[in-house]
Design a protein around this motif. Structure first.
Motif, PDB file in Angstrom:
ATOM      1  N   ARG A  44       0.822  -1.197   0.000  1.00 52.73           N
ATOM      2  CA  ARG A  44       0.000   0.000   0.000  1.00 52.73           C
ATOM      3  C   ARG A  44       0.862   1.255   0.000  1.00 52.73           C
ATOM      4  O   ARG A  44       1.835   1.367   0.736  1.00 52.73           O
ATOM      5  CB  ARG A  44      -0.926  -0.004   1.209  1.00 52.73           C
ATOM      6  CG  ARG A  44      -2.046   0.993   1.095  1.00 52.73           C
ATOM      7  CD  ARG A  44      -3.050   0.850   2.189  1.00 52.73           C
ATOM      8  NE  ARG A  44      -3.463  -0.539   2.348  1.00 52.73           N
ATOM      9  CZ  ARG A  44      -3.977  -1.016   3.470  1.00 52.73           C
ATOM     10  NH1 ARG A  44      -4.133  -0.237   4.511  1.00 52.73           N
ATOM     11  NH2 ARG A  44      -4.327  -2.277   3.539  1.00 52.73           N
ATOM     12  N   PHE A  45       0.479   2.214  -0.830  1.00 51.03           N
ATOM     13  CA  PHE A  45       1.239   3.466  -0.967  1.00 51.03           C
ATOM     14  C   PHE A  45       1.311   4.227   0.349  1.00 51.03           C
ATOM     15  O   PHE A  45       2.243   4.995   0.580  1.00 51.03           O
ATOM     16  CB  PHE A  45       0.599   4.363  -2.043  1.00 51.03           C
ATOM     17  CG  PHE A  45      -0.637   5.071  -1.566  1.00 51.03           C
ATOM     18  CD1 PHE A  45      -0.558   6.382  -1.131  1.00 51.03           C
ATOM     19  CD2 PHE A  45      -1.857   4.419  -1.525  1.00 51.03           C
ATOM     20  CE1 PHE A  45      -1.701   7.036  -0.671  1.00 51.03           C
ATOM     21  CE2 PHE A  45      -2.984   5.062  -1.077  1.00 51.03           C
ATOM     22  CZ  PHE A  45      -2.913   6.372  -0.650  1.00 51.03           C
ATOM     23  N   SER A  46       0.355   4.019   1.227  1.00 54.25           N
ATOM     24  CA  SER A  46       0.290   4.778   2.485  1.00 54.25           C
ATOM     25  C   SER A  46       0.732   3.946   3.685  1.00 54.25           C
ATOM     26  O   SER A  46       0.435   4.309   4.825  1.00 54.25           O
ATOM     27  CB  SER A  46      -1.143   5.257   2.708  1.00 54.25           C
ATOM     28  OG  SER A  46      -2.031   4.143   2.766  1.00 54.25           O
ATOM     29  N   LYS A  61      -7.508  -1.080  -6.746  1.00 53.58           N
ATOM     30  CA  LYS A  61      -6.501  -2.140  -6.660  1.00 53.58           C
ATOM     31  C   LYS A  61      -5.281  -1.665  -5.879  1.00 53.58           C
ATOM     32  O   LYS A  61      -4.806  -2.346  -4.963  1.00 53.58           O
ATOM     33  CB  LYS A  61      -6.087  -2.578  -8.060  1.00 53.58           C
ATOM     34  CG  LYS A  61      -4.990  -3.605  -8.105  1.00 53.58           C
ATOM     35  CD  LYS A  61      -4.662  -3.921  -9.549  1.00 53.58           C
ATOM     36  CE  LYS A  61      -3.374  -4.643  -9.680  1.00 53.58           C
ATOM     37  NZ  LYS A  61      -3.015  -4.890 -11.062  1.00 53.58           N
ATOM     38  N   ASP A  62      -4.752  -0.490  -6.233  1.00 55.96           N
ATOM     39  CA  ASP A  62      -3.565   0.016  -5.549  1.00 55.96           C
ATOM     40  C   ASP A  62      -3.865   0.407  -4.107  1.00 55.96           C
ATOM     41  O   ASP A  62      -3.028   0.240  -3.227  1.00 55.96           O
ATOM     42  CB  ASP A  62      -2.971   1.191  -6.308  1.00 55.96           C
ATOM     43  CG  ASP A  62      -2.302   0.751  -7.600  1.00 55.96           C
ATOM     44  OD1 ASP A  62      -1.888  -0.415  -7.688  1.00 55.96           O
ATOM     45  OD2 ASP A  62      -2.198   1.574  -8.517  1.00 55.96           O
ATOM     46  N   ALA A  63      -5.047   0.917  -3.846  1.00 57.51           N
ATOM     47  CA  ALA A  63      -5.426   1.281  -2.478  1.00 57.51           C
ATOM     48  C   ALA A  63      -5.653   0.053  -1.607  1.00 57.51           C
ATOM     49  O   ALA A  63      -5.582   0.127  -0.384  1.00 57.51           O
ATOM     50  CB  ALA A  63      -6.682   2.138  -2.500  1.00 57.51           C
ATOM     51  N   GLY A  64      -5.898  -1.096  -2.239  1.00 53.33           N
ATOM     52  CA  GLY A  64      -6.205  -2.307  -1.498  1.00 53.33           C
ATOM     53  C   GLY A  64      -5.047  -3.232  -1.221  1.00 53.33           C
ATOM     54  O   GLY A  64      -5.240  -4.288  -0.616  1.00 53.33           O
ATOM     55  N   TRP A  65      -3.841  -2.870  -1.655  1.00 51.49           N
ATOM     56  CA  TRP A  65      -2.699  -3.740  -1.362  1.00 51.49           C
ATOM     57  C   TRP A  65      -2.535  -3.848   0.147  1.00 51.49           C
ATOM     58  O   TRP A  65      -2.831  -2.919   0.888  1.00 51.49           O
ATOM     59  CB  TRP A  65      -1.412  -3.193  -1.968  1.00 51.49           C
ATOM     60  CG  TRP A  65      -1.300  -3.355  -3.448  1.00 51.49           C
ATOM     61  CD1 TRP A  65      -1.224  -2.359  -4.366  1.00 51.49           C
ATOM     62  CD2 TRP A  65      -1.235  -4.569  -4.197  1.00 51.49           C
ATOM     63  NE1 TRP A  65      -1.122  -2.880  -5.630  1.00 51.49           N
ATOM     64  CE2 TRP A  65      -1.131  -4.234  -5.555  1.00 51.49           C
ATOM     65  CE3 TRP A  65      -1.269  -5.916  -3.847  1.00 51.49           C
ATOM     66  CZ2 TRP A  65      -1.046  -5.201  -6.563  1.00 51.49           C
ATOM     67  CZ3 TRP A  65      -1.194  -6.874  -4.851  1.00 51.49           C
ATOM     68  CH2 TRP A  65      -1.079  -6.510  -6.186  1.00 51.49           C
ATOM     69  N   PRO A  66      -2.016  -4.971   0.641  1.00 43.78           N
ATOM     70  CA  PRO A  66      -1.844  -5.140   2.085  1.00 43.78           C
ATOM     71  C   PRO A  66      -0.697  -4.294   2.625  1.00 43.78           C
ATOM     72  O   PRO A  66       0.134  -3.797   1.870  1.00 43.78           O
ATOM     73  CB  PRO A  66      -1.508  -6.628   2.221  1.00 43.78           C
ATOM     74  CG  PRO A  66      -0.845  -6.978   0.928  1.00 43.78           C
ATOM     75  CD  PRO A  66      -1.544  -6.137  -0.119  1.00 43.78           C
TER      76      PRO A  66
END
Length: 54
Positions: free
Chosen positions: A18-20, A38-43
């Motif tokens: 996750r980017f954050s 999709k990108d916001a949902g990465w673990p």
């Protein structure tokens, strides 16, 4: 971004973080205002999870 690949696209081989993720504490120069689901949902990063731990 440009990159080279040596095999066809395989969706089951995708992974990311996750980017954050607070572990990385990235100070982005601008607020993140447009990100895909999709990108916001990465673990969050987990060093014990595949593919990071080998």
């Amino acid at each position: 971004m440009t990159y080279l690949v040596s095999a066809p696209y395989t969706p089951t081989a995708e992974w990311g973080v996750r980017f954050s993720d607070p572990l990385f504490d990235i100070q982005w120069p601008l607020p993140v205002s447009n990100i895909s689901d999709k990108d916001a949902g990465w673990p969050l990063y987990d060093v014990n999870a595949e593919p990071f731990f080998r």
